[in-house]
Scaffold this motif. Sequence first.
Motif, PDB file in Angstrom:
ATOM      1  N   ASP A 217       0.832  -1.209   0.000  1.00 59.26           N
ATOM      2  CA  ASP A 217       0.000   0.000   0.000  1.00 59.26           C
ATOM      3  C   ASP A 217       0.864   1.256   0.000  1.00 59.26           C
ATOM      4  OD1 ASP A 217      -2.219  -1.628   0.017  1.00 59.26           O
ATOM      5  OD2 ASP A 217      -2.699  -1.302   2.144  1.00 59.26           O
ATOM      6  N   VAL A 218       1.936   1.235   0.777  1.00 55.64           N
ATOM      7  CA  VAL A 218       2.853   2.383   0.795  1.00 55.64           C
ATOM      8  C   VAL A 218       3.531   2.521  -0.565  1.00 55.64           C
ATOM      9  CG1 VAL A 218       4.997   3.295   1.796  1.00 55.64           C
ATOM     10  CG2 VAL A 218       3.235   2.335   3.292  1.00 55.64           C
ATOM     11  N   GLY A 219       4.004   1.407  -1.121  1.00 61.72           N
ATOM     12  CA  GLY A 219       4.707   1.442  -2.398  1.00 61.72           C
ATOM     13  C   GLY A 219       3.828   1.847  -3.558  1.00 61.72           C
ATOM     14  N   ASN A 220       2.594   1.369  -3.560  1.00 63.37           N
ATOM     15  CA  ASN A 220       1.703   1.617  -4.705  1.00 63.37           C
ATOM     16  C   ASN A 220       0.963   2.943  -4.623  1.00 63.37           C
ATOM     17  OD1 ASN A 220       2.419  -0.882  -5.766  1.00 63.37           O
ATOM     18  ND2 ASN A 220       0.750  -1.932  -4.717  1.00 63.37           N
TER      19      ASN A 220
ATOM     20  N   THR B  98      12.474   6.083   6.743  1.00 61.44           N
ATOM     21  CA  THR B  98      12.442   6.980   5.586  1.00 61.44           C
ATOM     22  C   THR B  98      12.716   6.184   4.310  1.00 61.44           C
ATOM     23  OG1 THR B  98      13.155   8.869   6.902  1.00 61.44           O
ATOM     24  CG2 THR B  98      13.516   9.019   4.527  1.00 61.44           C
ATOM     25  N   ASN B  99      13.700   5.284   4.382  1.00 54.92           N
ATOM     26  CA  ASN B  99      14.011   4.443   3.225  1.00 54.92           C
ATOM     27  C   ASN B  99      12.867   3.484   2.908  1.00 54.92           C
ATOM     28  OD1 ASN B  99      16.478   5.648   2.782  1.00 54.92           O
ATOM     29  ND2 ASN B  99      17.661   4.065   3.803  1.00 54.92           N
ATOM     30  N   VAL B 100      12.193   2.987   3.936  1.00 58.59           N
ATOM     31  CA  VAL B 100      11.024   2.125   3.704  1.00 58.59           C
ATOM     32  C   VAL B 100       9.962   2.921   2.945  1.00 58.59           C
ATOM     33  CG1 VAL B 100       9.092   0.945   4.851  1.00 58.59           C
ATOM     34  CG2 VAL B 100      11.437   0.543   5.626  1.00 58.59           C
ATOM     35  N   TRP B 101       9.725   4.151   3.360  1.00 55.80           N
ATOM     36  CA  TRP B 101       8.738   5.008   2.682  1.00 55.80           C
ATOM     37  C   TRP B 101       9.137   5.242   1.222  1.00 55.80           C
ATOM     38  CZ3 TRP B 101       3.990   6.902   3.021  1.00 55.80           C
ATOM     39  CH2 TRP B 101       3.639   8.001   2.227  1.00 55.80           C
ATOM     40  N   ARG B 102      10.423   5.572   1.013  1.00 52.71           N
ATOM     41  CA  ARG B 102      10.885   5.907  -0.336  1.00 52.71           C
ATOM     42  C   ARG B 102      10.994   4.684  -1.256  1.00 52.71           C
ATOM     43  NH1 ARG B 102      15.864   8.178   1.463  1.00 52.71           N
ATOM     44  NH2 ARG B 102      16.723   7.104  -0.316  1.00 52.71           N
TER      45      ARG B 102
ATOM     46  N   LEU C 177       9.808  -1.113  -4.240  1.00 54.32           N
ATOM     47  CA  LEU C 177      10.765  -2.154  -4.632  1.00 54.32           C
ATOM     48  C   LEU C 177      10.495  -3.487  -3.930  1.00 54.32           C
ATOM     49  CD1 LEU C 177      14.016   0.000  -4.492  1.00 54.32           C
ATOM     50  CD2 LEU C 177      12.707  -0.647  -6.526  1.00 54.32           C
ATOM     51  N   PHE C 178       9.653  -3.471  -2.891  1.00 54.19           N
ATOM     52  CA  PHE C 178       9.353  -4.701  -2.155  1.00 54.19           C
ATOM     53  C   PHE C 178       8.575  -5.655  -3.049  1.00 54.19           C
ATOM     54  CE2 PHE C 178       6.132  -6.998   0.413  1.00 54.19           C
ATOM     55  CZ  PHE C 178       6.992  -7.898   1.024  1.00 54.19           C
ATOM     56  N   ASP C 179       8.987  -6.925  -3.040  1.00 54.61           N
ATOM     57  CA  ASP C 179       8.332  -7.948  -3.842  1.00 54.61           C
ATOM     58  C   ASP C 179       7.965  -9.122  -2.934  1.00 54.61           C
ATOM     59  OD1 ASP C 179       7.508  -9.908  -5.605  1.00 54.61           O
ATOM     60  OD2 ASP C 179       9.248  -9.741  -6.928  1.00 54.61           O
ATOM     61  N   THR C 180       6.685  -9.332  -2.748  1.00 55.97           N
ATOM     62  CA  THR C 180       6.198 -10.394  -1.871  1.00 55.97           C
ATOM     63  C   THR C 180       6.742 -11.756  -2.281  1.00 55.97           C
ATOM     64  OG1 THR C 180       4.151  -9.124  -1.769  1.00 55.97           O
ATOM     65  CG2 THR C 180       4.091 -11.307  -0.804  1.00 55.97           C
ATOM     66  N   ASP C 181       6.937 -11.967  -3.583  1.00 55.32           N
ATOM     67  CA  ASP C 181       7.411 -13.266  -4.078  1.00 55.32           C
ATOM     68  C   ASP C 181       8.874 -13.531  -3.710  1.00 55.32           C
ATOM     69  OD1 ASP C 181       4.932 -13.664  -5.219  1.00 55.32           O
ATOM     70  OD2 ASP C 181       5.539 -12.829  -7.157  1.00 55.32           O
ATOM     71  N   LYS C 182       9.620 -12.480  -3.393  1.00 60.30           N
ATOM     72  CA  LYS C 182      11.051 -12.651  -3.104  1.00 60.30           C
ATOM     73  C   LYS C 182      11.369 -12.775  -1.624  1.00 60.30           C
ATOM     74  CE  LYS C 182      12.781 -10.492  -7.287  1.00 60.30           C
ATOM     75  NZ  LYS C 182      13.583  -9.432  -7.861  1.00 60.30           N
ATOM     76  N   GLY C 183      10.392 -12.545  -0.759  1.00 62.59           N
ATOM     77  CA  GLY C 183      10.679 -12.680   0.669  1.00 62.59           C
ATOM     78  C   GLY C 183       9.656 -11.981   1.537  1.00 62.59           C
TER      79      GLY C 183
ATOM     80  N   ALA D 181       8.118  -9.440   4.411  1.00 62.66           N
ATOM     81  CA  ALA D 181       8.224  -8.001   4.681  1.00 62.66           C
ATOM     82  C   ALA D 181       9.253  -7.731   5.774  1.00 62.66           C
ATOM     83  CB  ALA D 181       6.858  -7.440   5.074  1.00 62.66           C
ATOM     84  N   THR D 182       9.275  -8.586   6.798  1.00 67.48           N
ATOM     85  CA  THR D 182      10.230  -8.383   7.890  1.00 67.48           C
ATOM     86  C   THR D 182      11.663  -8.481   7.380  1.00 67.48           C
ATOM     87  OG1 THR D 182       9.987 -10.723   8.445  1.00 67.48           O
ATOM     88  CG2 THR D 182       8.740  -9.153   9.775  1.00 67.48           C
ATOM     89  N   THR D 183      11.926  -9.452   6.530  1.00 63.46           N
ATOM     90  CA  THR D 183      13.273  -9.617   5.970  1.00 63.46           C
ATOM     91  C   THR D 183      13.655  -8.379   5.172  1.00 63.46           C
ATOM     92  OG1 THR D 183      12.919 -12.005   5.840  1.00 63.46           O
ATOM     93  CG2 THR D 183      14.729 -11.098   4.535  1.00 63.46           C
ATOM     94  N   TRP D 184      12.722  -7.869   4.376  1.00 64.79           N
ATOM     95  CA  TRP D 184      12.996  -6.705   3.538  1.00 64.79           C
ATOM     96  C   TRP D 184      13.311  -5.483   4.404  1.00 64.79           C
ATOM     97  CZ3 TRP D 184      10.923  -1.880   2.318  1.00 64.79           C
ATOM     98  CH2 TRP D 184      11.388  -1.311   1.130  1.00 64.79           C
ATOM     99  N   VAL D 185      12.493  -5.224   5.422  1.00 62.19           N
ATOM    100  CA  VAL D 185      12.698  -4.048   6.281  1.00 62.19           C
ATOM    101  C   VAL D 185      13.999  -4.194   7.081  1.00 62.19           C
ATOM    102  CG1 VAL D 185      11.800  -2.717   8.241  1.00 62.19           C
ATOM    103  CG2 VAL D 185      10.253  -3.443   6.407  1.00 62.19           C
ATOM    104  N   TYR D 186      14.275  -5.396   7.599  1.00 62.53           N
ATOM    105  CA  TYR D 186      15.516  -5.581   8.358  1.00 62.53           C
ATOM    106  C   TYR D 186      16.750  -5.459   7.460  1.00 62.53           C
ATOM    107  CZ  TYR D 186      12.839  -6.834  12.504  1.00 62.53           C
ATOM    108  OH  TYR D 186      11.997  -6.807  13.574  1.00 62.53           O
TER     109      TYR D 186
END
Length: 189
Positions: A16-19, A60-64, A68-74, A76-81
């Motif tokens: 939702d943030v990304g789109n 801030t980077n999560v917002w920006r 780039l987040f892709d559910t198929d690749k991992g 959300a926690t892994t992406w943010v960490y």
Amino acid sequence: MSDKIDHPQLSQWLNDVGNSRDKIAFTHLFEFFAPKIQRIARGKFPNEAQANEVVQETMTNVWRKAHLFDTDKGAATTWVYTVMRNVTFDMLRKIKGNKEENISEDIWPTTESPSEEENEFNDHLENKQLLNVIEKLPEAQQQVVKGFYFMEMSQEQLAVHLNLPLGTIKSRLRLALAKLKVQLGENHD
């Protein structure tokens, strides 16, 4: 905000943030991740301001970069960490660079007694020995030990982060600690 939020909900908020730059979704993400990032950052930086900076920069980077987040690749926690880890490394590099600029401090004699320096050196050797023993554990047990002790994640957070049942995390940690105790001997905690 509860730690019991599931992966689909976190992924949905990130999407939702990304789109659509959904501020409510971002608020939920911030409330979920900020305390965890803060706790991890406190273990890596000597003062509260730097830990707060890690939180701010990460979110801030999560917002920006949420697009780039892709559910198929991992998860959300892994992406943010991962975003947090990159921010942490950048800050540590910056701090190291600033220390090199202040080299004049390094050439003056210190007021520490040799015994304090020896203690630090011995602690360093013990930490190095501990890390060497941890590196000999199976990869799955290494992940749990490093996450629990070095990243200061709870067992519940590790279960979410590694996408494993809580019982598996507890078993791996118990097995790893038993192996470490045998390797290091009884005199280590």
